[in-house]
Design an enzyme around this catalytic site. Structure first.
Site, short mmCIF file in Angstrom:
data_model
loop_
_atom_site.label_atom_id
_atom_site.label_comp_id
_atom_site.label_asym_id
_atom_site.label_seq_id
_atom_site.Cartn_x
_atom_site.Cartn_y
_atom_site.Cartn_z
N HIS A 136 30.80 40.32 -5.97
CA HIS A 136 31.68 41.42 -5.59
C HIS A 136 31.26 42.76 -6.20
O HIS A 136 32.11 43.52 -6.66
CB HIS A 136 33.12 41.12 -6.02
CG HIS A 136 33.78 40.05 -5.21
ND1 HIS A 136 34.98 39.48 -5.56
CD2 HIS A 136 33.41 39.45 -4.06
CE1 HIS A 136 35.33 38.58 -4.66
NE2 HIS A 136 34.39 38.53 -3.74
N HIS A 178 39.10 40.08 -3.49
CA HIS A 178 37.82 39.92 -2.81
C HIS A 178 37.61 41.19 -1.99
O HIS A 178 38.55 41.71 -1.40
CB HIS A 178 37.84 38.67 -1.95
CG HIS A 178 37.90 37.41 -2.78
ND1 HIS A 178 36.85 36.54 -2.87
CD2 HIS A 178 38.88 36.93 -3.58
CE1 HIS A 178 37.19 35.54 -3.68
NE2 HIS A 178 38.42 35.76 -4.13
C1 FAD Z 1 27.44 35.17 -1.43
C2 FAD Z 1 28.54 36.17 -1.27
C3 FAD Z 1 29.86 35.73 -1.22
C4 FAD Z 1 30.89 36.66 -1.07
N1 FAD Z 1 32.16 36.19 -0.88
C5 FAD Z 1 33.13 37.07 -0.52
C6 FAD Z 1 34.40 36.61 -0.12
O1 FAD Z 1 34.65 35.40 -0.07
N2 FAD Z 1 35.33 37.52 0.22
C7 FAD Z 1 35.07 38.86 0.17
O2 FAD Z 1 35.97 39.66 0.44
N3 FAD Z 1 33.87 39.32 -0.19
C8 FAD Z 1 32.89 38.46 -0.50
N4 FAD Z 1 31.65 38.91 -0.81
C9 FAD Z 1 31.45 40.37 -0.89
C10 FAD Z 1 31.43 41.09 0.44
O3 FAD Z 1 30.86 40.29 1.45
C11 FAD Z 1 30.61 42.38 0.26
O4 FAD Z 1 31.13 43.11 -0.82
C12 FAD Z 1 30.64 43.29 1.48
O5 FAD Z 1 30.32 42.57 2.63
C13 FAD Z 1 29.68 44.46 1.25
O6 FAD Z 1 29.65 45.30 2.38
P1 FAD Z 1 28.66 46.55 2.42
O7 FAD Z 1 28.84 47.18 3.74
O8 FAD Z 1 28.88 47.37 1.21
O9 FAD Z 1 27.21 45.96 2.24
P2 FAD Z 1 26.44 44.83 3.13
O10 FAD Z 1 27.38 44.13 4.03
O11 FAD Z 1 25.65 44.02 2.19
O12 FAD Z 1 25.51 45.70 4.06
C14 FAD Z 1 24.36 46.38 3.64
C15 FAD Z 1 23.32 46.24 4.75
O13 FAD Z 1 22.29 47.19 4.54
C16 FAD Z 1 21.05 46.57 4.75
N5 FAD Z 1 20.07 47.35 4.00
C17 FAD Z 1 19.97 47.46 2.65
N6 FAD Z 1 18.98 48.31 2.31
C18 FAD Z 1 18.46 48.76 3.48
C19 FAD Z 1 17.42 49.67 3.79
N7 FAD Z 1 16.71 50.30 2.85
N8 FAD Z 1 17.14 49.90 5.10
C20 FAD Z 1 17.83 49.29 6.08
N9 FAD Z 1 18.84 48.40 5.84
C21 FAD Z 1 19.15 48.16 4.55
C22 FAD Z 1 21.25 45.16 4.28
O14 FAD Z 1 20.29 44.27 4.79
C23 FAD Z 1 22.67 44.88 4.78
O15 FAD Z 1 22.69 44.37 6.08
C24 FAD Z 1 30.60 38.03 -0.99
C25 FAD Z 1 29.28 38.47 -1.03
C26 FAD Z 1 28.25 37.56 -1.14
C27 FAD Z 1 26.84 38.06 -1.15
#
Ligand code: FAD
Ligand code: NAG
Ligand code: NAG
Ligand code: NAG
Ligand code: NAG
Ligand code: NAG
Ligand code: NAG
Ligand code: NAG
Ligand code: NAG
Ligand code: NAG
Ligand code: NAG
Ligand code: NAG
Ligand code: NAG
Length: 612
Positions: free
Chosen positions: A533, A577
């Site tokens: 998280h 979460h």
């Molecule tokens: C194993 C795991 C279990 C989890 N369990 C839960 C849960 O049960 N419940 C919950 O609420 N949350 C959970 N989380 C946390 C939650 O899923 C994340 O906090 C949330 O999805 C993050 O969203 P985001 O948009 O910030 O980043 P992300 O969804 O990670 O999106 C970032 C995207 O940018 C892309 N990217 C990165 N760098 C570049 C670049 N230079 N160029 C192009 N693309 C790039 C990545 O590939 C990715 O697709 C979990 C996370 C993980 C990893």
């Protein structure tokens, strides 16, 4: 880590329906390199923005995603198999630096490398946190737009409650009146397990700090209750399936996968303020980068690791980051990559005499196969849920020594300090493998209001190099004491008479000998991993404040043309979460952006077009 025979589900996955969308796999396929908006990262927040911005049909949008397509990957679709995804083709495979709070252990740091981002690989728990979480954000950013009352509309717009896979009555398991009508499907567990009723009866029996809470998404985030997950009809509901796939064929939306953003390029100036509307993208460290341009804005949604890495690669960060590097400093933004905060997780194992646990599913190929068959055939059975049907969010006792001499790190009385997740089997999330015989239950204990924080920094100026990730887990006194309290709370809860028949839990492994608080602290340091998280590496702060990376409208400070929309903007970590809060941020950001460009009635703060 979970290891399930991968050949088994690979063999079956080819039988799944395959559909081809208009998704580009190489920059050569783009018919233009100039768009109104370029979104970096087709992850959780990026998919929401792609959908909401391309709703405006005269606006063009490009999404750049480093990872792969999410379609046809069985363990991404099957909720229970989410636990097998770390270390596979959908993971960035990051690891931390040696963690001083964990006896110098290095731990995996999973992040989704796939459309939908981490929402395609997470363990599906769906929360929005307490009302206190959001009211504190409004205070910290001096922007009432982040208050509970104000973000309510975005929560309602992002998700909706659907029946559980088995369509059982959910009376007293969830309160339908606090749910919305958005695309992400949310449900309570669709395969009830024997310990669910025991958890409810222990809660009713003990009351007090273990009192039953019918719905954690009501604003009150304290008590014992049922898990709510981003699952609909027994399948994972991710930002990719809920937001991106339904609009993937819009003619004003281009989605380019297998491609990384490697650098923001300064494209102009307004007075002394640099404008960044150009972006370099590349498919490997040996290919020549190509440049794309956003007439309006580049939106960074690359997540808590990718976003600060890209800012630093572009010369946006603390001056010290560029002292010994070839990167030219362009914007002095001291907080980039700092304040990385995460929730620590410790698995506590107990052996039970009952055979009503799912342990054999992981041990016996034919049982696994049959269970998978139930999912494939009818979207029924154990695999419709992620491990853990019930959970507790706990406040520390008011006289807890953890709170002595510090201000309470939780956002307010409706926010918790710790979390307990009750799992009907041996959940091998940590360092201990599942024993080859026996029946177990697991209580995952987490600290959700941690005070430790660390950083993301560059290992080199090569955008294809992994950055240095140091979350400094369990480095504050508060965090370790709160974790010990959570371990004690788990044992107090399991000692209630509701558990004393078939499921009488006997502490297993190192937990059995950790009988003092000191020994429990040592046990936590030996066994803690993370709930995955992380947030905070590009914090939001009030307009004009010297700290923070973006203002409360999520615009990069001291620059024009860039906004950041992902978990890195959390001003402080929410006690829940975090995918729910990311969806809320992204929905609100879409409205802020539309307002800024006169796409809905509202204020207009456009930056000049520097593409030509
Ligand atoms: C194993 C795991 C279990 C989890 N369990 C839960 C849960 O049960 N419940 C919950 O609420 N949350 C959970 N989380 C946390 C939650 O899923 C994340 O906090 C949330 O999805 C993050 O969203 P985001 O948009 O910030 O980043 P992300 O969804 O990670 O999106 C970032 C995207 O940018 C892309 N990217 C990165 N760098 C570049 C670049 N230079 N160029 C192009 N693309 C790039 C990545 O590939 C990715 O697709 C979990 C996370 C993980 C990893
Ligand atoms: C798109 O359409 C809206 C509403 O019709 C208009 O206000 C806006 O200026 C248009 N934008 C562009 C880029 O043409
Ligand atoms: C992570 O490791 C797996 C297994 O080795 C590999 O298939 C995958 O490509 C790696 N991910 C990245 C982003 O390199
Ligand atoms: C689910 O249950 C409800 C209420 O019992 C019922 O009305 C509905 O038809 C059921 N749906 C399915 C798909 O079984
Ligand atoms: C997009 O187009 C492809 C190819 O025509 C099609 O298979 C797919 O179903 C379409 N997607 C949607 C959501 O309409
Ligand atoms: C490119 O990356 C590969 C694999 O990560 C590495 O072996 C190689 O040295 C890198 N090449 C350059 C030019 O950096
Ligand atoms: C500067 O970088 C060089 C080469 O990467 C490295 O050898 C040296 O130790 C670095 N110096 C400092 C002070 O970090
Ligand atoms: C991170 O820790 C430092 C001191 O260790 C502190 O000054 C800072 O406020 C912390 N940040 C957060 C977000 O807690
Ligand atoms: C569990 O035990 C009961 C009674 O002892 C027995 O009837 C049942 O078949 C067992 N179930 C499994 C999955 O072994
Ligand atoms: C696996 O489970 C099946 C069905 O319960 C049982 O018949 C078989 O003996 C088990 N196999 C092993 C290796 O335990
Ligand atoms: C797995 O189950 C399928 C039917 O669902 C069956 O055809 C296959 O033989 C089974 N394989 C194993 C290894 O048990
Ligand atoms: C806190 O209060 C409880 C109940 O009043 C008591 O049992 C416990 O010993 C107290 N703990 C501390 C650390 O004072
Ligand atoms: C906002 O600014 C854009 C570009 O300058 C302009 O086209 C648009 O009409 C303005 N919208 C409003 C509501 O003022």
């Amino acid at each position: 880590m979970f290891h399930i025979q991968s050949t088994l589900y690979l063999a079956i996955s080819v039988l799944l329906y395959r559909c081809q969308a208009k998704i580009f796999t190489s920059p050569d396929q783009l018919t233009t390199t100039t768009y109104d908006f370029v979104i970096v990262g087709g992850g959780t927040a990026g998919s929401v923005l792609a959908n909401r911005l391309s709703e405006v049909d005269n606006i063009t949008v490009l999404v750049i995603e480093a990872g792969i397509d999410n379609k046809d990957i069985l363990p991404v679709q099957v909720p229970f198999l989410g636990v097998t995804l770390p270390g596979t083709s959908v993971d960035w495979n990051f690891t931390t630096t040696p963690q001083t709070g964990l006896n110098n252990r290095v731990i995996p740091y999973t992040r989704g490398f796939v459309l939908g981002g981490s929402s395609s690989v997470n363990l599906l728990t769906f929360n929005r946190g307490s009302d206190d979480v959001w009211d504190r954000w409004a205070d910290l950013t001096q922007d009432a737009g982040w208050s509970w009352d104000s973000v309510q509309q975005y929560y309602l717009k992002s998700s909706r409650l659907v029946p559980p896979a088995d369509n059982h009555s959910t009376l007293r398991q969830v309160d339908p009146t606090v749910h919305g009508n958005g695309p992400v499907e949310v449900s309570v567990p669709g395969f009830p397990l024997p310990i669910d009723d025991i958890v409810v009866s222990a809660s009713k029996q003990l009351g007090g700090r273990f009192a039953f809470n019918e719905d954690f998404n009501s604003g009150n985030f304290v008590g014992v209750g049922f898990m709510q997950s981003s699952v609909g009809g027994g399948e994972r509901s991710s930002a990719a399936t809920a937001y991106l796939e339904p609009v993937e064929n819009r003619t004003n939306l281009d989605i380019l996968i297998n491609t990384r953003a490697t650098k923001l390029v300064q494209s102009g100036k307004s007075g002394y303020t640099p404008i960044f509307q150009k972006l370099e993208i590349a498919q490997s460290n040996t290919s020549t980068p190509i440049e794309v341009c956003a007439r309006k804005e580049i939106i960074l949604a690359a997540g808590v690791i990718g976003t600060p890495q890209l800012l630093l690669l572009s010369g946006i960060g603390p001056p010290s980051a560029f002292k010994n590097s070839s990167i030219k400093p362009l914007v002095n933004s001291p907080d980039v990559g700092l304040n990385l905060v995460d929730h620590p997780l410790v698995p506590n194992y107990f052996s039970v005499s009952s055979n009503g646990t799912w342990d054999d599913v992981l041990r016996n190929g034919s049982i696994l196969n049959a269970t998978l068959g139930e999912w494939i055939g009818a979207r029924q059975g154990l695999f419709v849920d992620s491990p853990g049907n019930t959970l507790a969010f706990m406040r520390l006792p008011p006289n807890s020594s953890a709170l002595e001499g510090i201000s309470d790190p939780a956002a307010g009385p409706q926010s918790s300090h710790t979390e307990l997740i009750f799992v009907d089997g041996f959940a091998p999330f940590g360092t201990v493998p599942q024993p080859s015989t026996g029946n177990f239950i697991t209580v995952l204990t987490n600290v959700v209001s941690p005070t430790s924080n660390g950083s993301v920094t560059l290992a080199s100026d090569d955008p294809f190099d992994k950055p240095i990730i140091d979350p400094r887990i369990l480095t504050s006194d508060f965090d370790i004491q709160a974790m010990v309290q959570a371990i004690n709370d788990a044992q107090t809860f399991l000692a209630s008479s509701s558990w004393q028949a078939e499921f009488k839990p006997v502490p297993f492994g190192d937990l059995a000998t950790a009988t003092t608080d000191e020994a429990k602290a040592a046990f936590a340091r030996n066994n803690s991993v993370t709930v995955n998280h992380p947030g905070g590496t590009a914090r939001m702060s009030p307009y004009g404040a010297p700290w923070g990376v973006v203002d409360s409208n999520l615009r990069l400070k001291m620059a024009l043309g860039v906004r950041i929309v992902d978990a890195s903007v959390f001003p402080v970590i929410p006690e829940c979460h975090i995918q729910g809060p990311v969806y809320i941020i992204a929905e609100r950001a879409a409205d802020l952006i539309k307002a800024a460009y006169g796409l809905i009635p509202g204020q207009n703060t456009t930056s000049p077009d520097t593409c030509n």
